[in-house]
Enzyme design. Structure first.
Site, PDB file in Angstrom:
ATOM      1  CE  LYS A   1      13.228   4.759   0.064  1.00  0.00           C
ATOM      2  NZ  LYS A   1      13.651   4.987  -1.103  1.00  0.00           N
TER       3      LYS A   1
ATOM      4  N   GLY B   1       6.602   5.282 -13.237  1.00  0.00           N
ATOM      5  CA  GLY B   1       6.287   4.437 -11.975  1.00  0.00           C
ATOM      6  C   GLY B   1       7.561   4.483 -10.455  1.00  0.00           C
TER       7      GLY B   1
ATOM      8  N   GLY C   1      11.345   1.533  -9.121  1.00  0.00           N
ATOM      9  CA  GLY C   1      10.845   0.756  -9.916  1.00  0.00           C
ATOM     10  C   GLY C   1       9.788  -0.506  -9.687  1.00  0.00           C
TER      11      GLY C   1
ATOM     12  CG  ASP D   1      11.167   7.880  -0.426  1.00  0.00           C
ATOM     13  OD1 ASP D   1      10.137   6.498   0.458  1.00  0.00           O
ATOM     14  OD2 ASP D   1      12.123   7.156  -0.393  1.00  0.00           O
TER      15      ASP D   1
ATOM     16  CB  THR E   1      -0.911  -0.068   1.392  1.00  0.00           C
ATOM     17  OG1 THR E   1      -0.177  -0.009   2.744  1.00  0.00           O
ATOM     18  CG2 THR E   1      -2.145  -1.192   1.608  1.00  0.00           C
TER      19      THR E   1
HETATM   20  N1  HSE Z   1       9.709   7.224  -5.113  1.00  0.00           N
HETATM   21  C1  HSE Z   1      10.997   5.784  -3.644  1.00  0.00           C
HETATM   22  C2  HSE Z   1      11.886   6.153  -4.587  1.00  0.00           C
HETATM   23  C3  HSE Z   1      10.945   4.474  -4.769  1.00  0.00           C
HETATM   24  O1  HSE Z   1      12.354   7.052  -5.946  1.00  0.00           O
HETATM   25  O2  HSE Z   1      13.305   5.840  -4.212  1.00  0.00           O
HETATM   26  C4  HSE Z   1      11.112   3.057  -3.872  1.00  0.00           C
HETATM   27  O3  HSE Z   1      11.285   3.511  -2.202  1.00  0.00           O
END
Ligand code: HSE
Length: 338
Positions: A227, A209, A319, A223, A98
Site C-alpha cells: 500500500k 475474511g 472486509g 500488505d 484475485t
Molecule cells: N488484508 C487486508 C487488510 C485487506 O487487513 O488490511 C485490505 O487490504
C-alpha cells in the site's frame, strides 16, 4: 440505458462482496447513472459461471456458499479459468479481485495486461502487480486508452486515492502516514483491549475474511508495504517498487510488550509511512488517545499537504462489503467517464 458487461475474476471474500454490492445497488445505479450492470462471468480459483444474459448475483453467492465453487451455478457453471474467460467472453469491464502475489504479481498482472490489450477497463483490488509494476501498468492502460482504477487496494472503504487525487487536487502532498492494514490493527487492538492471544486473533481475522488469502502478508507487513508503494506512485508521483520499502511486521510483538506500552499510556500499531525520501512499515509506539488510537479493522491516514495542512481520513480498512464499496465507487467512476 447503457449496458455494462462485467467479468469478476476472483470469488473470495472481496469477489463475493462485489456481487453483493452490485445486487444491492444495481437499481440505484440504473436510476442515477442510466447504467445497467450485468455480470457476464465470474470465476474463482478452480471454476466459473458464464452467461451473456447476465448471472444472478444472489444465485452466484448462494452457489458459492453451498458448494464452495461456481461450477454448480445452474446451467451456466463450468471450469474456465480467468484467462480463458477473458479470451472467450464478450465483456466491457474486468473486476480483478484475485489474491495478491508479491513475488510475481500473478494472476492479476497477466489478466490486467490482456484486458488492456483488448481495450477493456480494469478495476482491481489486487496489490501485487501494482507494487511491482505500477509504472508499466499505468503506461499500458494509457497506451490502450482504457481506464484503470485501484481505490480499494489501499484502506478498503477508507477513501484515499480518489480523495487525494480529486478532492485535494489543489495541493502538493508531502507525505502520508497511517495505519494501512486492517488485520494487524484488529489483532493488535484485540490483544490490547481484551488480552487475546496473537494466534487466536489471527485465526479470527481469517474467519472474518479480513486477512489476505496468505495472512503472512498481513502480519509481516507485506500488505501494508504494497500500500505504501501504491500511495507513493499514485499520490506522490514517486517511481517506487516493493523492494524500496523498509518492512517490519508484527509477528514478533508479544503480549508483554503490549502490556508494558499500555501501562505507560502507549499503544503498539503497525504504521506505514510514505514520503519522497522513504517508504517504511514498522510497529511503533503511539500515544493512547491520539489519532492512531483506533480499534478493529479501522485504517487511518494523515496526508500532509502544502496548502491544506494535514488532512486525516479514517475508515474500515478491510472486509468483504467494505472493500467492495470502493470497487463499486471505481465502477461508477468508470461508467461516468464512458
Ligand atoms: N488484508 C487486508 C487488510 C485487506 O487487513 O488490511 C485490505 O487490504
Amino acid at each position: 440505458m447503457k449496458e455494462y458487461k462485467i467479468c469478476i475474476i476472483g470469488f473470495g471474500a472481496v469477489g463475493k462482496g462485489v456481487a453483493k454490492a452490485i445486487s444491492l445497488k444495481k437499481d440505484n445505479i440504473k436510476e442515477k447513472y442510466n447504467a445497467n450492470l450485468k455480470i457476464v462471468a465470474a470465476a474463482d480459483s478452480s471454476s466459473s459461471a458464464i452467461s451473456s444474459d447476465g448471472l444472478d448475483e444472489e444465485l452466484l453467492l448462494k452457489t458459492k456458499e453451498e458448494t464452495g465453487k461456481l461450477e454448480s451455478y445452474p446451467n451456466f457453471g463450468g471450469n474456465l479459468n480467468g484467462m480463458e474467460i477473458l479470451n472467450e467472453v464478450d465483456y466491457d469491464i474486468l473486476i480483478d479481485v484475485t489474491p495478491t502475489n508479491i513475488e510475481t504479481g500473478e494472476p492479476a498482472l497477466s489478466l490486467t495486461l490482456k484486458a488492456f490489450e483488448d481495450g477493456k477497463d480494469v478495476i482491481t483490488s489486487n496489490k501485487g502487480h501494482l507494487a511491482i509494476k505500477f509504472k508499466e501498468l499505468i503506461a499500458t492502460a494509457r497506451e490502450n486508452n482504457v481506464q484503470f482504477k485501484y481505490e480499494s487496494t489501499v484502506g478498503g472503504a477508507m477513501p484515499i486515492i480518489n480523495f487525494v487525487q480529486e478532492t485535494l487536487n489543489s495541493c502538493e502532498v508531502e507525505s502520508i502516514i497511517g495505519i494501512l492494514n486492517g488485520t494487524t490493527n484488529y489483532i493488535l487492538s484485540r490483544m490490547t483491549t481484551e488480552g487475546s492471544s496473537y494466534i487466536n486473533t489471527l485465526n479470527e481475522s481469517q474467519e472474518l475474511g479480513i486477512a489476505e488469502t496468505d495472512p503472512t502478508q498481513d502480519v509481516e507487513g507485506i500488505d501494508a508495504a504494497c500500500k505504501t508503494v501504491i500511495l507513493a506512485n499514485s499520490i506522490l508521483g514517486v517511481d517506487a517498487v516493493y523492494s524500496d520499502v523498509d518492512v517490519t511486521g508484527i509477528s514478533q510483538i508479544t503480549s508483554e510488550a503490549i502490556s508494558l506500552a499500555k501501562k505507560d499510556g502507549y499503544l503498539i500499531k503497525l504504521i506505514g509511512e510514505v514520503s519522497k525520501e522513504e517508504l517504511k512499515v514498522s510497529p511503533r509506539l503511539v500515544k493512547q488517545g491520539s489519532q492512531y488510537d483506533l480499534n478493529g479493522t479501522l485504517n487511518m491516514a494523515t496526508v500532509k499537504t502544502d496548502l491544506a495542512g494535514d488532512v486525516t481520513v479514517v475508515g474500515k480498512g478491510a472486509g468483504s462489503l467494505e472493500t467492495a464499496s470502493a470497487i463499486l465507487t471505481d465502477l461508477i467512476n468508470v461508467i461516468k467517464m464512458k
